[in-house]
Design an enzyme around this catalytic site. Structure first.
Site, short mmCIF file in Angstrom:
data_model
loop_
_atom_site.label_atom_id
_atom_site.label_comp_id
_atom_site.label_asym_id
_atom_site.label_seq_id
_atom_site.Cartn_x
_atom_site.Cartn_y
_atom_site.Cartn_z
CG ASP A 272 -2.15 0.92 0.90
OD1 ASP A 272 -2.06 1.75 -0.02
OD2 ASP A 272 -3.18 0.81 1.61
C1 BGC Z 1 -4.91 3.29 -0.22
C2 BGC Z 1 -4.95 2.24 -1.30
C3 BGC Z 1 -4.76 2.89 -2.64
C4 BGC Z 1 -3.43 3.62 -2.62
C5 BGC Z 1 -3.10 4.32 -3.92
C6 BGC Z 1 -3.66 4.14 -0.30
O1 BGC Z 1 -3.72 5.20 0.57
O2 BGC Z 1 -4.99 2.68 1.04
O3 BGC Z 1 -6.16 1.55 -1.27
O4 BGC Z 1 -4.82 1.94 -3.66
O5 BGC Z 1 -3.46 4.62 -1.61
O6 BGC Z 1 -3.95 5.38 -4.12
#
Ligand code: BGC
Length: 752
Positions: A272
C-alpha cells in the site's frame, strides 16, 4: 547513477516491440528472444528476462518511479508498469510525484457502484460484468494493475472504508471477488486484491497492531483473499496495519508463510502507498513492489526520492557490499516480471474501451439491482409515473456528487446522474420540487479535484430545514435522499466515523417532515449501517449505496418500479452502536489501546468468530435489519427444504432442494440463502453460517426449485492444532431463508 530511468512511455505494443528490437540488436521476428515471445511458456519468459537483467535493473523494477508506476527495463524493451485506483472506476491521472490530478482531458471514467453495492446484488454474474467493464476502462487507459477489489471484512460500522468492501460475510465476499478478478484480468489488467490483511478500520491504520485468534483469521478474515488467490489474482496489496508487531507490507507470517507458502501465490505483493517501513524486512518478508513511500519525507514534496526507497539504493547498497544475497531479489523480480507478462506485455487483453454505452448500462443495472428495500408499508412504493402527484425531493444527497471525496477511490467522471435528476427524468406526469433541508461542510478541492458543481448554500441550517418542512406539508409524497457522504469522518478513507447516527441534523429533520407528511420515502445513501430513530415514522426506506455515474437513474428505476428491487444487505444494520461486537468489548477491541511509549495501538479482535450476523444470532441481539435482508415489490413463498439423503459421508455431498414461488403480481428476483448450523461441536461455533445462495427470477405465480449442493467444506471449522479444516460427524441443520433473521425452511442431516 540513477535507478529509475525516466523512459518515454511506449504508447503501444508496437513501440515496445521496436524498443525491444533495438535493444536486442538485429532481432527479427524469428530470432525474437524468449521473453518477448508471447507463445513461450510464462516461466521460460520470466527466466529469460531475469538472466538478461543487471542487478541495477532488477532493483529498479521493484520500487516506484512515480506516484503510480514502476519502471520497466528500457534496454530490453520491457515497458513501465502502471497502476491505478481503484475499485469503482479508473482514477484520473495524477502528476508524476504527487497525488494531485494532472488535469488531463482524456481521463474521465464511468464510475461503477461501490463494491458494497455489488455485494448487495448477491449476483456473481454482475460481478463478472463489473470486473470486465472496469478492466476494459483500465486497459484503454493503459493501466496495467487495477488497485482493487477490496475484500476486508466489515467488522465495525464505523470503518470509514467499508463502502469499498464486500460486506461482513466471508462466503459472500469470496463468491463475488472471484468473478470480479476474472473479469478485470480477462482484459490483461492485473487485479490487486486489497488490503491484505486485517485492515478493518481506518483510524490509526498505520499504527494498529491487530491480534486475532487463529480460527477467526482463517474462518472470517482470510477466505476472500484466499478465494481471489486460488482463482488466479495476479497481484495483492499489503495493508498498512500491523499484526504480530510486523507491518503487513513486510509480514513474514502473512506474506511468506500463508500467502506465498500455503496458498502458493506466484504473483507480486504490492505495498500500500507508504506501507513499507524497513529495508531488511521488505527484503526478507515478501514485499515485491514498493510504492508510495515517504522516504525521509522527501516524497511529500516534489523532489524525486524514489532512489531512496527502502527497496532502492538501500537494498542495492547491501547487495553491493555483500551484506545480502540476491535470491530474494530474483524472487521479487520474477513476480514483477510475471505481472508484466500477464498485463503490460500481454497482447491478448485487446485495446479496452472507455465511456461506452455498455459500461454505463452495466453501472446502471448493478446500481438498480443493489438497492435494498428495507421497508414498504402500505405498498407506497413503487411510485406511479402516471399519478400526476406532487413529489418533493429533500436532502443534500439528492444533488451532491458522491464520486468526489472518500479518498483513493475518488473519480473524475464523465457524468454522474444525481438522484434529483434521475427522479425528474422518471417522474412522468408527477411534478418534482426540491428542498435541500440540510447541508454538509463544503470541502476544499480533493487531490486537486474540484467538483464541477458548486453546492454552496449560505442559508442557515434552520432556514433550510424550515423550507423543507413547509414544502413537505404541501406535497403528496416526500422522497428524502440523505445518509452519509464521502466527507472526512463519514464514508471516507483515513478516518472512521464516530457515531452510528446520521450527520447534519438529518434525524430530527426526517422526524419533523414525517409529522407533516405521512408519505415519506427515505433513501439512505451510504456504505455503512446507520441508526434510524425515525424508522417507525416513515412508511418506506430504501438503502441505496454510492452508485456511481448512473446513481440517479438506478434509484429512479427502483422508486418508479421499472426495476423490482432485489438487493439484500451484505451487512447487518445494528439497532445501536453498543450492540456491535467491536463496541461491546470496549476500547481494547476497537479502536485499540495505545502503548505507553510507542505509537502503536493494540487491537484485540475479542469477539473472535462472532462478526456480523454470527454475533447477533449467537448472542440473540436483535438488529435493526439483519444481514441478507431485503424486500421486493412482489412476495415469495418458500416450500419445504428437502435433503437428498439423511446422511452424508465425509467425502460425499448432499443436495438440498426447495421450491420458491412468486406469490405476488410482479416479476421479481429472490436471493435464497443457505445457512448451516452445527448442532453439537467440540468447539464453539456461530449459531449459523452462510454456505450458499442462489438468486432466482420468478414471474408472478411461477415456482422454481432452488438447489444447493453441500460438501464437507460447508460443515467445517478450522482446527489450529492440526492447521486443517475439520468437519465433525454429527447432526447439521440447513436453513434456506430470505435473510439471516428469518426462520426459513430447515432440514437436519447427519455427517457420518
Ligand atoms: C490506499 C490504497 C490505494 C493507494 C493508492 C492508499 O492510501 O490505502 O487503497 O490503492 O493509496 O492510491
Amino acid at each position: 547513477m540513477k535507478l529509475c530511468d525516466l523512459l518515454a512511455r511506449p504508447a503501444t505494443a508496437l513501440a515496445v516491440a521496436v524498443a525491444a528490437a533495438a535493444a536486442c540488436g538485429n532481432a527479427t521476428a524469428e530470432q525474437k528472444p524468449v521473453y518477448l515471445d508471447n507463445s513461450a511458456p510464462l516461466e521460460q519468459r520470466v527466466e529469460d528476462a531475469l538472466r538478461r537483467m543487471t542487478t541495477e535493473e532488477k532493483v529498479a523494477v521493484i520500487h516506484a518511479q512515480s506516484k503510480f508506476s514502476s519502471p520497466g527495463v528500457r534496454r530490453l524493451g520491457i515497458p513501465e508498469l502502471w497502476t491505478s485506483d481503484g475499485p469503482h472506476g479508473v482514477r484520473p491521472d495524477v502528476f508524476w510525484d504527487d497525488w494531485n490530478q494532472a488535469g488531463a482531458t482524456n481521463d474521465s471514467c464511468v464510475a461503477f457502484p461501490a463494491l458494497t453495492a455489488l455485494a448487495a446484488t448477491w449476483n456473481p454474474s454482475l460481478a463478472l460484468e463489473y470486473g470486465n467493464a472496469i478492466g476494459e476502462e483500465a486497459r484503454y487507459r493503459n493501466k496495467h494493475v487495477l488497485l482493487g477489489p477490496g475484500v476486508n471484512i466489515y467488522r465495525t460500522p464505523l470503518n470509514g472504508r467499508n463502502f469499498e468492501y464486500m460486506g461482513e460475510d466471508p462466503y459472500l465476499a469470496s463468491v463475488l471477488v472471484v468473478p470480479y478478478v476474472k473479469g478485470v484480468q480477462s482484459n490483461g489488467v492485473a487485479a490487486c486484491v486489497k488490503h491484505y490483511a486485517l485492515n478493518n478500520n481506518e483510524l490509526n491504520r498505520h499504527t494498529s497492531n491487530v491480534s486475532v485468534d487463529e480460527r477467526a483469521l482463517r474462518e472470517i478474515y482470510l477466505p476472500a483473499f484466499k478465494a481471489a488467490v486460488d482463482s488466479g489474482a495476479w497481484t495483492i496489496m499489503g495493508a498498512y496495519n500491523l499484526s504480530g508487531n510486523e507491518h503487513l507490507c513486510h509480514n513474514h507470517r502473512f506474506l511468506m508463510d500463508i500467502l506465498k507458502g500455503e496458498w502458493g501465490f506466484d504473483g507480486a505483493v504490492i505495498s500500500d502507498w507508504g506501507g513499507v517501513h524497513d529495508t531488511d524486512q521488505a527484503i526478507r518478508n515478501g514485499m515485491d513492489l514498493e510504492m508510495g513511500s515517504w522516504t525521509n519525507g522527501l516524497t511529500s514534496g516534489l523532489s524525486n526520492a524514489y532512489d531512496n526507497y527502502y527497496l532502492a539504493y538501500p537494498y542495492l547498497r547491501l547487495i553491493k557490499e555483500g551484506k545480502v544475497g540476491t535470491d530474494e531479489l530474483d524472487d521479487k523480480v520474477r513476480r514483477v516480471l510475471r505481472t508484466m507478462f500477464r498485463s503490460s506485455m500481454n497482447p491478448d487483453g485487446g485495446y479496452g474501451s472507455m465511456l461506452t454505452p455498455g459500461h454505463y448500462a452495466t453501472a446502471r443495472r448493478i446500481g438498480a439491482e443493489s438497492i435494498v428495500l428495507l421497508k414498504n408499508d402500505g405498498g407506497i412504493l413503487p411510485l406511479d409515473p402516471a399519478a400526476g402527484k406532487k413529489i418533493l425531493v429533500v436532502g443534500e444527497n439528492a444533488i451532491k456528487m458522491q464520486t468526489i471525496g472518500g479518498g483513493s477511490s475518488q473519480l473524475k467522471v464523465q457524468r454522474e446522474v444525481s438522484p434529483l435528476d434521475g427522479i425528474r427524468a422518471a417522474a412522468g406526469t408527477n411534478t418534482v420540487a426540491y428542498a435541500r433541508g440540510y447541508k454538509s461542510e463544503v470541502l476544499p478541492p480533493q487531490d486537486g479535484m474540484t467538483p464541477p458543481q458548486d453546492i454552496t448554500d449560505n442559508r442557515s441550517e434552520a432556514e433550510l430545514a424550515a423550507e423543507a418542512v413547509r414544502m413537505a406539508a404541501d406535497a403528496d409524497v416526500v422522497i428524502f435522499v440523505g445518509g452519509l457522504n464521502k466527507n472526512p469522518g463519514q464514508d471516507c478513507e483515513d478516518a472512521d466515523r464516530t457515531t452510528l447516527s446520521l450527520p447534519y441534523g438529518q434525524d430530527s429533520l426526517i422526524a419533523e417532515i414525517a409529522r407533516v407528511n405521512p408519505n415519506v420515502v427515505m433513501v439512505n445513501v451510504s456504505g455503512n449501517a446507520v441508526a434510524m430513530p425515525w424508522l417507525k415514522e416513515v412508511p418506506a426506506v430504501m438503502q441505496a449505496w454510492y452508485l456511481g455515474s448512473e446513481a440517479g437513474n438506478s434509484m429512479a428505476d427502483v422508486l418508479f418500479g421499472a426495476v423490482n428491487p432485489s438487493g439484500k444487505l451484505p451487512f447487518t444494520f445494528p439497532a445501536r452502536l453498543e450492540d456491535t461486537p467491536a463496541a461491546f468489548y470496549g476500547e481494547k477491541a476497537y479502536p485499540g489501546i495505545k502503548r505507553e511509549d510507542e505509537k502503536i495501538f493494540d487491537i484485540d479482535y475479542t469477539e473472535g468468530l462472532l462478526v456480523g450476523y454470527r454475533w447477533y444470532d449467537t448472542r440473540k441481539i436483535r438488529p435493526l435489519f439483519p444481514f441478507g435482508y431485503g424486500l421486493s415489490y412482489t412476495t415469495f413463498a418458500y416450500g419445504p427444504l428437502k435433503a437428498s439423503a439423511k446422511e452424508m459421508s465425509a467425502d460425499g455431498t448432499i443436495t438440498l432442494t426447495l421450491p420458491v414461488t412468486n406469490t405476488g403480481s410482479r416479476s421479481g428476483a429472490e436471493t435464497v440463502q443457505l445457512y448451516i448450523s452445527d448442532r453439537k461441536a467440540s468447539v464453539a461455533r456461530p449459531a449459523k453460517e452462510l454456505k450458499g445462495f442462489s438468486k432466482v427470477t420468478l414471474a408472478p405465480g411461477e415456482t422454481k426449485d432452488v438447489t444447493f449442493t453441500v460438501d464437507a467444506s460447508a460443515l467445517s471449522f478450522y482446527d489450529p492444532a492440526t492447521s486443517s479444516w475439520v468437519a465433525e460427524p454429527g447432526a447439521f441443520t440447513a436453513t434456506a431463508a430470505p435473510s439471516s433473521g428469518a426462520k426459513g425452511q430447515s432440514v437436519t442431516f447427519t455427517l457420518r
